[in-house]
Scaffold this motif. Structure first.
Motif, short mmCIF file in Angstrom:
data_model
loop_
_atom_site.label_atom_id
_atom_site.label_comp_id
_atom_site.label_asym_id
_atom_site.label_seq_id
_atom_site.Cartn_x
_atom_site.Cartn_y
_atom_site.Cartn_z
N ASP A 1 0.81 -1.22 0.00
CA ASP A 1 0.00 0.00 0.00
C ASP A 1 0.84 1.27 0.00
O ASP A 1 2.06 1.23 0.06
CB ASP A 1 -1.04 -0.03 1.12
CG ASP A 1 -0.41 -0.03 2.49
OD1 ASP A 1 0.78 0.31 2.59
OD2 ASP A 1 -1.09 -0.37 3.47
N HIS A 2 0.12 2.39 -0.06
CA HIS A 2 0.79 3.67 -0.31
C HIS A 2 1.68 4.12 0.84
O HIS A 2 2.52 4.97 0.66
CB HIS A 2 -0.26 4.75 -0.61
CG HIS A 2 -1.24 4.91 0.49
ND1 HIS A 2 -2.39 4.17 0.57
CD2 HIS A 2 -1.22 5.69 1.59
CE1 HIS A 2 -3.05 4.49 1.67
NE2 HIS A 2 -2.36 5.41 2.31
N GLU B 1 4.74 3.62 -2.63
CA GLU B 1 3.62 4.28 -3.33
C GLU B 1 3.31 3.57 -4.65
O GLU B 1 4.16 3.52 -5.54
CB GLU B 1 4.02 5.75 -3.57
CG GLU B 1 3.09 6.52 -4.47
CD GLU B 1 1.65 6.54 -3.98
OE1 GLU B 1 0.82 5.91 -4.65
OE2 GLU B 1 1.37 7.17 -2.94
N LYS C 1 1.59 4.45 -7.09
CA LYS C 1 1.56 5.32 -8.29
C LYS C 1 2.92 5.33 -8.97
O LYS C 1 3.03 5.68 -10.15
CB LYS C 1 1.17 6.75 -7.90
CG LYS C 1 -0.26 6.90 -7.43
CD LYS C 1 -0.63 8.37 -7.34
CE LYS C 1 -2.00 8.56 -6.71
NZ LYS C 1 -1.94 8.99 -5.30
N ASP D 1 -6.56 -4.62 -0.44
CA ASP D 1 -5.67 -4.01 0.55
C ASP D 1 -5.91 -4.71 1.90
O ASP D 1 -6.74 -5.63 1.98
CB ASP D 1 -5.86 -2.49 0.63
CG ASP D 1 -7.22 -2.07 1.16
OD1 ASP D 1 -7.96 -2.93 1.70
OD2 ASP D 1 -7.55 -0.87 1.06
N CYS E 1 -8.12 -3.52 -4.96
CA CYS E 1 -7.19 -2.51 -5.50
C CYS E 1 -7.02 -2.68 -7.01
O CYS E 1 -7.57 -1.93 -7.80
CB CYS E 1 -5.82 -2.61 -4.84
SG CYS E 1 -5.84 -2.45 -3.07
N SER F 1 -10.04 3.70 -6.46
CA SER F 1 -9.31 4.97 -6.56
C SER F 1 -7.95 4.89 -5.88
O SER F 1 -7.10 5.74 -6.08
CB SER F 1 -10.12 6.07 -5.87
OG SER F 1 -10.37 5.68 -4.51
N HIS F 2 -7.75 3.88 -5.02
CA HIS F 2 -6.62 3.92 -4.10
C HIS F 2 -5.69 2.72 -4.32
O HIS F 2 -6.11 1.68 -4.82
CB HIS F 2 -7.14 3.85 -2.67
CG HIS F 2 -7.73 2.50 -2.36
ND1 HIS F 2 -8.88 2.04 -2.95
CD2 HIS F 2 -7.28 1.48 -1.58
CE1 HIS F 2 -9.13 0.82 -2.53
NE2 HIS F 2 -8.18 0.44 -1.71
N ASP F 3 -4.45 2.91 -3.94
CA ASP F 3 -3.44 1.83 -4.00
C ASP F 3 -3.44 1.11 -5.34
O ASP F 3 -3.47 -0.12 -5.42
CB ASP F 3 -3.63 0.85 -2.82
CG ASP F 3 -3.20 1.50 -1.52
OD1 ASP F 3 -2.51 2.55 -1.58
OD2 ASP F 3 -3.54 1.00 -0.44
N GLN G 1 -2.00 4.38 -11.64
CA GLN G 1 -3.02 5.13 -12.40
C GLN G 1 -2.83 4.75 -13.87
O GLN G 1 -2.08 5.38 -14.60
CB GLN G 1 -2.81 6.64 -12.21
CG GLN G 1 -2.88 7.09 -10.77
CD GLN G 1 -4.31 7.27 -10.30
OE1 GLN G 1 -5.21 7.43 -11.09
NE2 GLN G 1 -4.53 7.25 -8.99
N PHE H 1 -13.88 3.23 -3.02
CA PHE H 1 -13.47 2.03 -2.27
C PHE H 1 -14.54 0.97 -2.45
O PHE H 1 -15.70 1.21 -2.13
CB PHE H 1 -13.31 2.38 -0.79
CG PHE H 1 -12.10 3.24 -0.52
CD1 PHE H 1 -10.95 2.68 0.04
CD2 PHE H 1 -12.10 4.59 -0.84
CE1 PHE H 1 -9.83 3.46 0.28
CE2 PHE H 1 -10.98 5.38 -0.62
CZ PHE H 1 -9.85 4.81 -0.05
#
Ligand code: PMP
Length: 310
Positions: A155-156, A160, A162, A190, A196, A215-217, A220, A242
């Motif tokens: 995870d971020h 990260e 991204k 996650d 994710c 949207s997360h972890d 993009q 989420f």
């Protein structure tokens, strides 16, 4: 249309750009002391191209430069210079339909030690190879079978997601876990159980007139962005947030996307059949539109302008 007769002569062997030189693949190498090899200390990006057009050249370039900056790599090439090298590598390989991969590492260390301050100039490698599919036609026809992984997505607050870093061990392990269990692909959650992404793919779902995607972890993804644009163009609602397994198994359609495979329908997640289990109409439409964009140069940069005629 691309006039094949006007392409440069194809080389006898693939050409790879390595640290300032265009070399034959058999002669392309970097130091055994490279931090990319020793510590996975670097990043990469990948593009796809058809009919001489590199799809979304600049968004991928922007992404790799964000990775380079975030990793504090001391990159000596400006974005415009790397852009020109990428186009030149495609030209030298004289390929009409291709896949490009660029690696940037922290460079060679004087000793096999971790201190990143001792590394020299970044190593930069540009590969171009013919298009190869990551999801077979057979899998696309019957719907990709996806396993929910026991292993969680990094995870971020660790590394990260991204950043498209060279640390892909969790992705390699995820694929191995899926294949060992007899699945085609897999999906990471996650630590709290939110979906994710898949190892090397983004995941998106359609329910009624809504497209939704985590949207997360995630990385993009550029292909994910294309799907979002297409959904907006069709007047669909787009939501990024989420989602749990429940939200995905109850969707009308689920698709996975990446630069190499394009758009692929998910038929099943952990034994739950998604919709009809076959490719749904929205996924089919997005896959067709995506292929058209690649072929006709939408969002594309032509590498062989002398051979292209509208
Ligand atoms: N997530 C990860 C971890 C990836 O490595 C990739 C690309 N292989 C993707 C998502 C999809 O990104 P893109 O559409 O830009 O290829």
């Amino acid at each position: 249309m691309l006039d094949i007769a006007k392409l440069p002569q194809a080389p006898a062997e693939r050409i790879i750009y390595v640290n300032g030189e265009y070399r034959l693949q058999s002669d392309a190498n970097i130091s055994v002391l490279d931090h990319g090899l020793m510590y996975g200390d670097g990043c990469f990006d990948a593009w796809t191209g058809r009919n001489g057009f590199i799809f979304e050249l600049d968004p991928h370039l922007d992404r790799i430069y964000r990775s380079i900056f975030s990793l504090r790599l001391k990159m000596h090439l400006k974005k415009e210079e790397l852009r020109a090298i990428i186009i030149e590598t495609v030209r030298r390989n004289a390929l009409k339909d291709f896949y490009i991969k660029v690696l940037v590492t922290r460079g060679a260390s004087p000793e096999p030690v971790i201190d990143p301050r001792k590394c020299g100039e970044c190593s930069v490698i540009v590969f171009v190879r013919p298009v190869q599919t990551e999801v077979s036609e057979e899998q696309k026809q019957r719907g990709v079978r996806v396993k929910v992984l026991g292993e969680k997505r990094i995870d971020h607050d660790t590394v990260e997601p991204k950043i498209k870093s060279l640390n892909y061990l969790h992705i390699v392990m995820g694929k191995l876990e899926a294949w060992a269990a007899g699945y085609d692909e897999a999906v990471f959650m996650d630590v709290r159980g939110f979906i994710c992404e898949c190892p090397g793919f983004n995941i998106l779902a359609v329910s009624g007139n809504k497209l939704y995607t985590p949207s997360h972890d995630i990385l993009q993804g550029i292909t994910r962005n294309s799907m979002i644009s297409m959904a907006k163009e069709r007047g669909m609602e787009v939501e990024q947030g989420f989602y749990t397994l429940y939200d995905f198994i109850n969707a009308d359609e689920v698709m996975i996307t990446n630069t190499v495979a394009g758009v692929a329908p998910v038929g099943e997640i952990d034994g739950y059949v998604i919709g009809t289990g076959k490719q749904g109409p929205v996924t089919a439409c997005f896959a067709r539109t995506y292929e058209e964009w690649l072929q006709n140069g939408t969002r594309g940069t032509q590498c062989f302008p002398e051979a292209w005629e509208e």
